[in-house]
Design a protein around this motif. Sequence first.
Motif, mmCIF file in Angstrom:
data_model
loop_
_atom_site.group_PDB
_atom_site.id
_atom_site.type_symbol
_atom_site.label_atom_id
_atom_site.label_comp_id
_atom_site.label_asym_id
_atom_site.label_seq_id
_atom_site.Cartn_x
_atom_site.Cartn_y
_atom_site.Cartn_z
ATOM 1 N N GLU A 37 0.931 -1.229 0.051
ATOM 2 C CA GLU A 37 -0.066 -0.054 0.137
ATOM 3 C C GLU A 37 0.672 1.371 0.085
ATOM 4 O O GLU A 37 0.410 2.240 -0.249
ATOM 5 N N ALA A 38 1.906 1.358 0.501
ATOM 6 C CA ALA A 38 3.019 2.371 0.319
ATOM 7 C C ALA A 38 3.789 2.288 -0.845
ATOM 8 O O ALA A 38 4.357 3.357 -1.246
ATOM 9 N N HIS A 39 3.634 1.427 -1.817
ATOM 10 C CA HIS A 39 3.995 1.555 -3.165
ATOM 11 C C HIS A 39 3.470 2.658 -4.186
ATOM 12 O O HIS A 39 4.314 3.044 -4.885
ATOM 13 N N VAL A 40 2.348 2.964 -4.210
ATOM 14 C CA VAL A 40 1.640 3.464 -5.080
ATOM 15 C C VAL A 40 2.118 4.998 -5.527
ATOM 16 O O VAL A 40 2.241 5.360 -6.382
ATOM 17 N N ALA A 41 2.406 5.645 -4.542
ATOM 18 C CA ALA A 41 2.983 7.179 -4.637
ATOM 19 C C ALA A 41 4.422 7.028 -5.231
ATOM 20 O O ALA A 41 4.593 7.859 -6.194
ATOM 21 N N VAL A 42 5.162 5.962 -4.773
ATOM 22 C CA VAL A 42 6.474 5.900 -5.409
ATOM 23 C C VAL A 42 6.434 5.641 -6.823
ATOM 24 O O VAL A 42 7.095 6.249 -7.639
ATOM 25 N N TYR A 43 5.562 4.544 -7.365
ATOM 26 C CA TYR A 43 5.387 4.014 -8.620
ATOM 27 C C TYR A 43 4.968 5.186 -9.565
ATOM 28 O O TYR A 43 5.324 5.541 -10.631
ATOM 29 N N GLU A 44 4.090 6.219 -8.984
ATOM 30 C CA GLU A 44 3.166 7.433 -9.772
ATOM 31 C C GLU A 44 4.720 8.300 -9.990
ATOM 32 O O GLU A 44 4.793 8.644 -11.100
ATOM 33 N N ASP A 45 5.523 8.522 -8.902
ATOM 34 C CA ASP A 45 6.590 9.586 -9.185
ATOM 35 C C ASP A 45 7.569 9.029 -10.106
ATOM 36 O O ASP A 45 8.020 9.512 -11.009
ATOM 37 N N VAL A 46 7.895 7.720 -10.080
ATOM 38 C CA VAL A 46 8.832 7.081 -10.817
ATOM 39 C C VAL A 46 8.406 6.957 -12.233
ATOM 40 O O VAL A 46 9.172 7.381 -13.303
ATOM 41 N N HIS A 47 7.117 6.674 -12.384
ATOM 42 C CA HIS A 47 6.471 6.796 -13.630
ATOM 43 C C HIS A 47 6.583 8.225 -14.425
ATOM 44 O O HIS A 47 6.769 8.383 -15.521
ATOM 45 N N GLN A 48 6.311 9.272 -13.515
ATOM 46 C CA GLN A 48 6.138 10.625 -14.130
ATOM 47 C C GLN A 48 7.689 10.891 -14.370
ATOM 48 O O GLN A 48 7.868 11.749 -15.490
ATOM 49 N N ARG A 49 8.614 10.558 -13.572
ATOM 50 C CA ARG A 49 10.007 10.884 -14.123
ATOM 51 C C ARG A 49 10.595 10.270 -15.330
ATOM 52 O O ARG A 49 11.328 10.946 -16.121
ATOM 53 N N LEU A 50 9.897 8.895 -15.517
ATOM 54 C CA LEU A 50 10.639 7.963 -16.755
ATOM 55 C C LEU A 50 9.732 8.763 -17.908
ATOM 56 O O LEU A 50 10.321 9.183 -19.046
ATOM 57 N N ALA A 51 8.651 9.174 -17.909
ATOM 58 C CA ALA A 51 7.768 9.820 -18.881
ATOM 59 C C ALA A 51 8.283 11.081 -19.068
ATOM 60 O O ALA A 51 8.552 11.371 -20.570
ATOM 61 N N ASP A 52 8.993 12.003 -18.138
ATOM 62 C CA ASP A 52 9.537 13.345 -18.325
ATOM 63 C C ASP A 52 10.922 12.883 -19.108
ATOM 64 O O ASP A 52 11.164 13.747 -20.187
ATOM 65 N N THR A 53 11.644 12.011 -18.656
ATOM 66 C CA THR A 53 12.930 11.691 -19.206
ATOM 67 C C THR A 53 12.526 11.118 -20.880
ATOM 68 O O THR A 53 13.522 11.888 -21.731
ATOM 69 N N LEU A 54 11.828 10.363 -21.126
ATOM 70 C CA LEU A 54 11.528 10.030 -22.459
ATOM 71 C C LEU A 54 10.835 11.203 -23.258
ATOM 72 O O LEU A 54 11.499 11.416 -24.591
ATOM 73 N N ALA A 55 10.049 12.120 -22.916
ATOM 74 C CA ALA A 55 9.812 13.328 -23.451
ATOM 75 C C ALA A 55 11.103 14.174 -23.910
ATOM 76 O O ALA A 55 11.284 14.804 -24.781
ATOM 77 N N ALA A 56 12.098 14.324 -22.844
ATOM 78 C CA ALA A 56 13.039 15.410 -22.887
ATOM 79 C C ALA A 56 14.067 14.645 -24.250
ATOM 80 O O ALA A 56 14.545 15.459 -24.945
ATOM 81 N N LEU A 57 14.033 13.189 -24.128
ATOM 82 C CA LEU A 57 14.677 12.555 -25.245
ATOM 83 C C LEU A 57 14.142 12.797 -26.664
ATOM 84 O O LEU A 57 15.086 13.126 -27.634
ATOM 85 N N ASP A 58 12.849 13.029 -26.800
ATOM 86 C CA ASP A 58 12.065 13.379 -27.917
ATOM 87 C C ASP A 58 12.293 14.715 -28.731
ATOM 88 O O ASP A 58 12.619 14.916 -29.616
ATOM 89 N N GLN A 59 12.778 15.737 -27.387
ATOM 90 C CA GLN A 59 13.325 17.178 -27.695
ATOM 91 C C GLN A 59 14.373 17.093 -28.334
ATOM 92 O O GLN A 59 14.707 18.237 -28.854
ATOM 93 N N GLU A 60 15.404 16.362 -28.050
ATOM 94 C CA GLU A 60 16.617 16.413 -28.536
ATOM 95 C C GLU A 60 16.916 16.171 -29.816
ATOM 96 O O GLU A 60 16.258 15.548 -30.547
#
Length: 60
Positions: A37-60
């Motif tokens: 039950e403590a995992h959800v917030a971390v999963y959401e944060d990691v997912h957002q960080r990875l999505a942002d990283t991929l988006a930044a790669l698309d901008q390069e």
Amino acid sequence: MTVGRAEPLGVELLPTGHPEVDAGLARLEGLDGVPAEAHVAVYEDVHQRLADTLAALDQE
């Protein structure tokens, strides 16, 4: 296995060499042994960080 007690999975996460991705993996590694039950917030944060990283790669 006792109900209510989280057991470590012992999954080894190998570094990718990409700092942003490795930081996300480190966050996930910190969940080992933590109740699910403590995992959800971390999963959401990691997912957002990875999505942002991929988006930044698309901008390069």
